[in-house]
Design a protein around this motif. Structure first.
Motif, PDB file in Angstrom:
ATOM      1  N   THR A 464      29.349 -48.872  42.409  1.00 30.24           N
ATOM      2  CA  THR A 464      28.352 -49.501  41.550  1.00 30.24           C
ATOM      3  C   THR A 464      27.220 -50.128  42.352  1.00 30.24           C
ATOM      4  OG1 THR A 464      29.494 -51.630  41.494  1.00 30.24           O
ATOM      5  CG2 THR A 464      30.136 -49.988  39.843  1.00 30.24           C
ATOM      6  N   VAL A 465      27.444 -50.359  43.643  1.00 24.59           N
ATOM      7  CA  VAL A 465      26.429 -50.856  44.568  1.00 24.59           C
ATOM      8  C   VAL A 465      26.597 -50.082  45.865  1.00 24.59           C
ATOM      9  CG1 VAL A 465      25.513 -52.844  45.845  1.00 24.59           C
ATOM     10  CG2 VAL A 465      26.477 -53.177  43.563  1.00 24.59           C
ATOM     11  N   ASP A 466      25.510 -49.670  46.474  1.00 26.11           N
ATOM     12  CA  ASP A 466      25.569 -48.972  47.753  1.00 26.11           C
ATOM     13  C   ASP A 466      25.393 -49.963  48.896  1.00 26.11           C
ATOM     14  OD1 ASP A 466      25.969 -46.540  46.539  1.00 26.11           O
ATOM     15  OD2 ASP A 466      23.858 -45.956  46.586  1.00 26.11           O
ATOM     16  N   HIS A 467      26.356 -49.936  49.822  1.00 27.27           N
ATOM     17  CA  HIS A 467      26.335 -50.821  50.991  1.00 27.27           C
ATOM     18  C   HIS A 467      26.061 -52.257  50.535  1.00 27.27           C
ATOM     19  CE1 HIS A 467      26.463 -51.446  55.279  1.00 27.27           C
ATOM     20  NE2 HIS A 467      25.312 -52.113  55.246  1.00 27.27           N
ATOM     21  N   ASP A 468      27.004 -52.815  49.816  1.00 33.11           N
ATOM     22  CA  ASP A 468      26.855 -54.122  49.177  1.00 33.11           C
ATOM     23  C   ASP A 468      26.758 -55.230  50.224  1.00 33.11           C
ATOM     24  OD1 ASP A 468      26.933 -56.349  47.586  1.00 33.11           O
ATOM     25  OD2 ASP A 468      28.913 -55.954  46.733  1.00 33.11           O
ATOM     26  N   LEU A 469      25.638 -55.942  50.233  1.00 35.85           N
ATOM     27  CA  LEU A 469      25.428 -57.085  51.120  1.00 35.85           C
ATOM     28  C   LEU A 469      25.310 -58.388  50.342  1.00 35.85           C
ATOM     29  CD1 LEU A 469      22.696 -55.521  53.475  1.00 35.85           C
ATOM     30  CD2 LEU A 469      25.175 -55.619  53.837  1.00 35.85           C
ATOM     31  N   TRP A 470      25.673 -58.381  49.053  1.00 38.00           N
ATOM     32  CA  TRP A 470      25.387 -59.505  48.163  1.00 38.00           C
ATOM     33  C   TRP A 470      26.638 -60.078  47.499  1.00 38.00           C
ATOM     34  CZ3 TRP A 470      23.083 -54.720  48.286  1.00 38.00           C
ATOM     35  CH2 TRP A 470      21.795 -54.676  48.845  1.00 38.00           C
ATOM     36  N   ASP A 471      27.808 -59.586  47.831  1.00 36.45           N
ATOM     37  CA  ASP A 471      29.048 -59.973  47.155  1.00 36.45           C
ATOM     38  C   ASP A 471      28.994 -59.628  45.674  1.00 36.45           C
ATOM     39  OD1 ASP A 471      31.625 -60.939  46.925  1.00 36.45           O
ATOM     40  OD2 ASP A 471      31.041 -63.037  46.734  1.00 36.45           O
ATOM     41  N   TYR A 472      28.400 -58.485  45.351  1.00 37.19           N
ATOM     42  CA  TYR A 472      28.406 -57.984  43.984  1.00 37.19           C
ATOM     43  C   TYR A 472      29.667 -57.137  43.756  1.00 37.19           C
ATOM     44  CZ  TYR A 472      23.479 -59.392  43.481  1.00 37.19           C
ATOM     45  OH  TYR A 472      22.303 -60.104  43.399  1.00 37.19           O
ATOM     46  N   ASP A 473      30.789 -57.661  44.247  1.00 31.99           N
ATOM     47  CA  ASP A 473      32.053 -56.957  44.061  1.00 31.99           C
ATOM     48  C   ASP A 473      32.409 -56.877  42.585  1.00 31.99           C
ATOM     49  OD1 ASP A 473      32.403 -59.690  43.850  1.00 31.99           O
ATOM     50  OD2 ASP A 473      34.347 -59.724  44.813  1.00 31.99           O
ATOM     51  N   ILE A 474      33.333 -55.993  42.253  1.00 35.29           N
ATOM     52  CA  ILE A 474      33.733 -55.839  40.858  1.00 35.29           C
ATOM     53  C   ILE A 474      34.777 -56.899  40.531  1.00 35.29           C
ATOM     54  CG2 ILE A 474      34.939 -54.362  39.222  1.00 35.29           C
ATOM     55  CD1 ILE A 474      33.476 -52.017  40.374  1.00 35.29           C
ATOM     56  N   GLY A 475      34.380 -57.823  39.666  1.00 37.27           N
ATOM     57  CA  GLY A 475      35.309 -58.836  39.189  1.00 37.27           C
ATOM     58  C   GLY A 475      35.895 -58.478  37.839  1.00 37.27           C
ATOM     59  N   ALA A 476      35.100 -57.786  37.007  1.00 35.90           N
ATOM     60  CA  ALA A 476      35.540 -57.460  35.649  1.00 35.90           C
ATOM     61  C   ALA A 476      36.577 -56.343  35.683  1.00 35.90           C
ATOM     62  CB  ALA A 476      34.344 -57.043  34.803  1.00 35.90           C
ATOM     63  N   GLN A 477      37.622 -56.498  34.893  1.00 35.98           N
ATOM     64  CA  GLN A 477      38.638 -55.459  34.793  1.00 35.98           C
ATOM     65  C   GLN A 477      38.040 -54.205  34.162  1.00 35.98           C
ATOM     66  OE1 GLN A 477      41.978 -56.571  32.333  1.00 35.98           O
ATOM     67  NE2 GLN A 477      43.202 -54.797  32.938  1.00 35.98           N
ATOM     68  N   PRO A 478      38.266 -53.013  34.752  1.00 41.66           N
ATOM     69  CA  PRO A 478      37.825 -51.785  34.087  1.00 41.66           C
ATOM     70  C   PRO A 478      38.458 -51.670  32.697  1.00 41.66           C
ATOM     71  CG  PRO A 478      38.552 -51.347  36.343  1.00 41.66           C
ATOM     72  CD  PRO A 478      38.962 -52.747  36.025  1.00 41.66           C
ATOM     73  N   VAL A 479      37.721 -51.110  31.746  1.00 41.41           N
ATOM     74  CA  VAL A 479      38.195 -50.953  30.368  1.00 41.41           C
ATOM     75  C   VAL A 479      38.310 -49.467  30.054  1.00 41.41           C
ATOM     76  CG1 VAL A 479      37.660 -51.334  27.934  1.00 41.41           C
ATOM     77  CG2 VAL A 479      37.174 -53.125  29.618  1.00 41.41           C
ATOM     78  N   VAL A 480      39.461 -49.048  29.550  1.00 40.79           N
ATOM     79  CA  VAL A 480      39.668 -47.664  29.115  1.00 40.79           C
ATOM     80  C   VAL A 480      39.613 -47.633  27.592  1.00 40.79           C
ATOM     81  CG1 VAL A 480      41.261 -45.704  29.078  1.00 40.79           C
ATOM     82  CG2 VAL A 480      41.049 -47.110  31.139  1.00 40.79           C
ATOM     83  N   MET A 481      38.826 -46.702  27.034  1.00 41.34           N
ATOM     84  CA  MET A 481      38.707 -46.589  25.588  1.00 41.34           C
ATOM     85  C   MET A 481      38.274 -45.175  25.230  1.00 41.34           C
ATOM     86  SD  MET A 481      35.072 -48.584  24.929  1.00 41.34           S
ATOM     87  CE  MET A 481      34.997 -48.162  23.192  1.00 41.34           C
ATOM     88  N   ASP A 482      38.326 -44.875  23.949  1.00 42.14           N
ATOM     89  CA  ASP A 482      37.821 -43.599  23.436  1.00 42.14           C
ATOM     90  C   ASP A 482      36.417 -43.834  22.896  1.00 42.14           C
ATOM     91  OD1 ASP A 482      40.205 -42.175  23.949  1.00 42.14           O
ATOM     92  OD2 ASP A 482      41.105 -43.025  22.146  1.00 42.14           O
TER      93      ASP A 482
END
Length: 806
Positions: A464-482
């Motif tokens: 979701t970010v290329d070469h992240d230098l900002w701590d924009y890590d993924i905190g939100a749980q991925p959601v699976v849905m139809d």
């Protein structure tokens, strides 16, 4: 008795003293504002603080020398200029929500001070004017009270459009009687088909029981944020406290059935930013005997427990006496450096464990490995890591998992139908410098990664970010849905990010199913030996939630700075001009006061994730709007020792990032009065139509009722929006429940319209995600209320449960 001339003399003299004292305050305020205003001009800012400060000095001088019309005119001009400037800038920003609070912060104190000063001047010269002045003051007080009452947050009536939706359970989801994982099921939807509580009757919701864990912070060096969402399975409710204690309760009464204490040492918990236990795991058949039903829990010192759901005793056949040692193969230099705060995901017969690794301590931090264990024996099934091409390959004797690789600290999602586990990853061992990151690390940093449930092999990944230098890590749980995509029903993963995007990916292949654009990102100058991506991915089908919801991440400027007095407003504005800021992907720097990180380290969308009403096709998101200052410190100037080198996180002024050229300081951008330096709202709640991409509604989430300047409560329920941590609960009846904000309220909103329908007072901060369940014909809504010390909400040890009154 009529007032005698001598009485009038002393009254006038008294008011003259008051008048002079107030003039002194006005003059000193003006001098200070003018001084800061001159500094602001010197750094390239607006001259208006200098102008307004000088006008206050002139008004004070005239009042001192010649009270009367000239003084009043000068005060009127001073206030008029300040008011005009404030309105001009607020309008230029687009009349954002909570603009009234922004206006009050800009001119409220100045107006009150000038009004009191001029009133004292009149009373000093015309003693018999007291009745008129008092009447004017009374009118002003009544008008102010009326405005507060008008904006006071209060429940509304539901609309007629919130008809009861189908209670069909999404494939792989939970039914109304249970809550089987942190977000209801391992799909991560935060949804329940329970529908007894509706928009029409939610006003009758009352607290019916509460439970206390008796687990409070052991000392000032340990920061608690329990954040637990309980599980309800069969006839039991299972919850955990921050230190990893586990409780089994009666779902109807809260009566404690058993309690397990792993006795985690306080010293171990010092390495954690915040000590949490977001979830426990469950495996087996409810009511089964002899560990046939198990509760899994983790601790900060790296233990994974399997407990008999009947009595809370460790299951001897699991690992060694009921314990698997999660530090094995990790090479952890300091206990607590890596631990599982989001708890285990129990999928089929696998117990899957990710972990947080204490941020920015060292480049060779413990591995970000994700491991799966057999739920019965505790045997290691696979270990996924960015540098391990074969997740099932055993470690050689003395070998450890690769150091410093991206970790998975948030909640893990799975789809047993597809046989996939979905991981939202963080960063390598140093958040803000990546000059020596490998190609594999960049591929799996701030990414959604699908791994095979049986083998741990990578099936696909999306950064979701290329070469992240900002701590924009993924905190939100991925959601699976139809979701219907171009007329075809697809199984998708929806990923919310700190950068405010909602990415929609095919769950089986990782193909982007909604448009993504790569847009240019700011470039040099760069830190030593650093590189940066020329562009970054943006989801453009849905609104962006990096700041004020809109088509793109919000970009702020000096007009967005804020203070509750002219002085802290000017101080914040000066700092803005001393920081580097070119938008959401501004590169880190050592210059000036560093880089303005907006959105900040808590988001955008953080670990609370999304709530999804699949029948209505609505996604509910909450996000914060709170920047950080990020200043890189050359390693030669860093004196703080890293964890593992004898250092301790509570003692550090600078996060060392040992093994890189730079340490880092990244405080929240707050004024000296502990108020954000950016104008409100500081947090939002929003609803998005997942089919059309339309923003259905958005509004500030939270009030200053329990916190304000200098952390003092204001007791005002006016929706300014506050930073928020925790997620939403969405129910089939058309309700969204959420706490998360810095005030101690659990709220219920109408999902389709955003109308506030109900709020329930909590005894401490609600920085956990709520849940709901049906038990013996009654629907209950529960939330952990333990506070979040880093977010500075009230600390507690409560689980609070609500139901309709009978």
């Amino acid at each position: 008795m009529a007032m005698q001339p001598s009485d009038r003399f002393f009254v006038s003299r008294g008011w003259r003293v008051v008048h002079l004292l107030l003039l002194l305050v006005v003059g000193l305020l003006g001098l200070a504002q003018a001084g800061l205003g001159g500094w602001l001009v010197a750094v390239g800012g607006t001259p208006m603080h200098l102008v307004c400060g000088l006008l206050l000095v002139i008004a004070a001088f005239l009042g001192w020398r010649r009270p009367g019309a000239a003084e009043g005119l000068a005060m009127l001009v001073a206030f008029g200029v300040a008011l005009g400037w404030a309105i001009f800038e607020i309008a230029g920003k687009g009349w954002m929500p909570a603009w009234g609070f922004d206006l009050a912060g800009r001119v409220g104190i100045v107006f009150a001070l000038l009004a009191f000063t001029f009133a004292a001047s009149i009373l000093a010269r015309v003693p018999r004017s007291g009745l008129a002045v008092g009447g004017a003051a009374g009118v002003g007080i009544l008008a102010s009270a009326g405005l507060v009452a008008f904006f006071w947050e209060r429940p509304m009536e539901p609309t007629t459009g919130a008809a009861l939706a189908s209670q069909q359970v999404p494939a792989g989801g939970n039914d109304a009687s249970e809550w089987r994982a942190h977000a209801g099921s391992h799909l991560g939807q935060g949804y329940s088909p329970a529908a007894q509580v509706t928009p029409a009757n939610v006003s009758r919701l009352r607290e019916v029981w509460r439970h206390r864990t008796r687990d409070l912070p052991p000392n000032e060096r340990v920061f608690y944020s329990a954040q637990n969402t309980p599980l309800v399975i069969g006839d039991g409710l299972y919850t955990c406290s921050a230190s990893g204690q586990v409780f089994a309760l009666d779902p109807a009464t809260g009566q404690e059935r058993w309690h397990f204490d792993p006795r985690t040492s306080p010293s171990v918990m010092e390495s954690l930013f915040s000590v949490a236990c977001r979830a426990v795991g469950h495996h087996g058949t409810p009511g089964a005997q002899a560990c046939g039903e198990r509760i899994f829990s983790t601790t900060a010192d790296g233990r994974l427990f399997a407990l008999d759901a009947r009595n809370g005793t460790p299951c001897a056949e699991f690992g060694e006496g009921g314990i698997v040692d999660l530090t094995e193969g990790m090479g952890i230099r300091e206990p607590g450096f890596a631990s599982s705060t989001s708890g285990p995901a129990v999928v089929g017969d696998a117990v899957i464990i990710g972990q947080q690794v204490s941020d920015n301590q060292r480049r060779d931090a413990p591995s970000g490995v994700v491991r799966a264990y057999d739920a019965r024996s505790g045997a290691l099934l696979w270990a996924w890591d960015a540098h391990r091409p074969d997740a099932q390959a055993p470690l050689a004797p003395g070998e450890i998992f690769p150091r410093g690789t991206p970790n998975v600290w948030t909640l893990i999602t799975a789809d047993e139908q597809l046989g996939l586990v979905f991981l939202g990853t963080g960063n390598s061992g140093a958040d803000h410098w990546g000059g020596n990151r490998t190609q594999e690390e960049d591929r799996f940093t701030s990414a959604v990664v699908a791994v095979d449930l049986a083998t741990g092999a990578t099936r696909w990944s999306f950064a979701t970010v290329d070469h992240d230098l900002w701590d924009y890590d993924i905190g939100a749980q991925p959601v699976v849905m139809d979701m219907e995509i171009e007329g075809v029903m697809r199984r998708v993963v929806v990923q919310g990010t700190k950068t405010g995007s909602l990415f929609v990916l095919d769950a089986a292949t990782g193909e982007a199913l909604r448009p993504i654009e790569r847009r240019p990102a700011p470039q040099g100058p760069l830190l030593s030996n650093e590189r940066i991506s020329p562009d970054q991915p943006h989801s453009v089908f849905y609104p962006n939630f990096a700041g004020h919801p809109g088509p793109m991440p919000e970009v702020v400027d000096a007009r967005h700075t804020f203070g509750v007095t002219p002085l802290d407003a000017a101080w914040c504005r000066i700092q803005f001009h001393q920081m580097r800021y070119e938008g959401i992907f501004t590169p880190p720097t050592t210059e000036g006061r560093g880089m303005l990180l907006f959105p900040g380290t808590i988001g955008g969308i953080n670990w609370g994730g999304l709530g999804v009403d699949q029948a209505r096709r609505i996604a509910i998101t909450n996000h914060s709007r709170l920047p950080n200052q990020v200043l890189m410190i050359p390693q030669a100037e860093v004196t703080d020792r890293a964890v593992g080198d004898g250092g301790a996180r509570p003692d550090q002024a600078t996060a060392p990032q040992a093994g890189t050229p730079y340490g880092v300081q990244r405080p929240m951008w707050l004024s000296p009065l502990d108020v954000p330096c950016i104008a409100p709202p500081w947090g939002y709640l929003a609803a998005t139509d997942m089919a059309t991409g339309q923003l259905l509604w958005s509004q500030p989430l939270g009030t200053g009722f329990d916190t304000g300047p200098l952390l003092m409560p204001t007791f005002l329920r006016i929706a300014t929006g506050t930073p928020n941590i925790g997620g939403p609960l969405v129910t089939a009846s058309g309700l969204t429940f959420i706490a998360a904000a810095q005030d101690d309220w659990l709220r219920a909103f109408e999902t389709e319209t955003g109308r506030l329908l109900w709020s329930g007072r909590l005894p401490a901060g609600g920085q956990a995600s709520p849940m709901t369940y049906m038990h013996q014909g009654r629907q209950y809504v529960a939330i952990g209320a333990a506070g979040h010390q880093r977010l500075e909400t009230r600390t507690g040890d409560y689980l609070v449960v609500f139901a309709l009154d009978e």
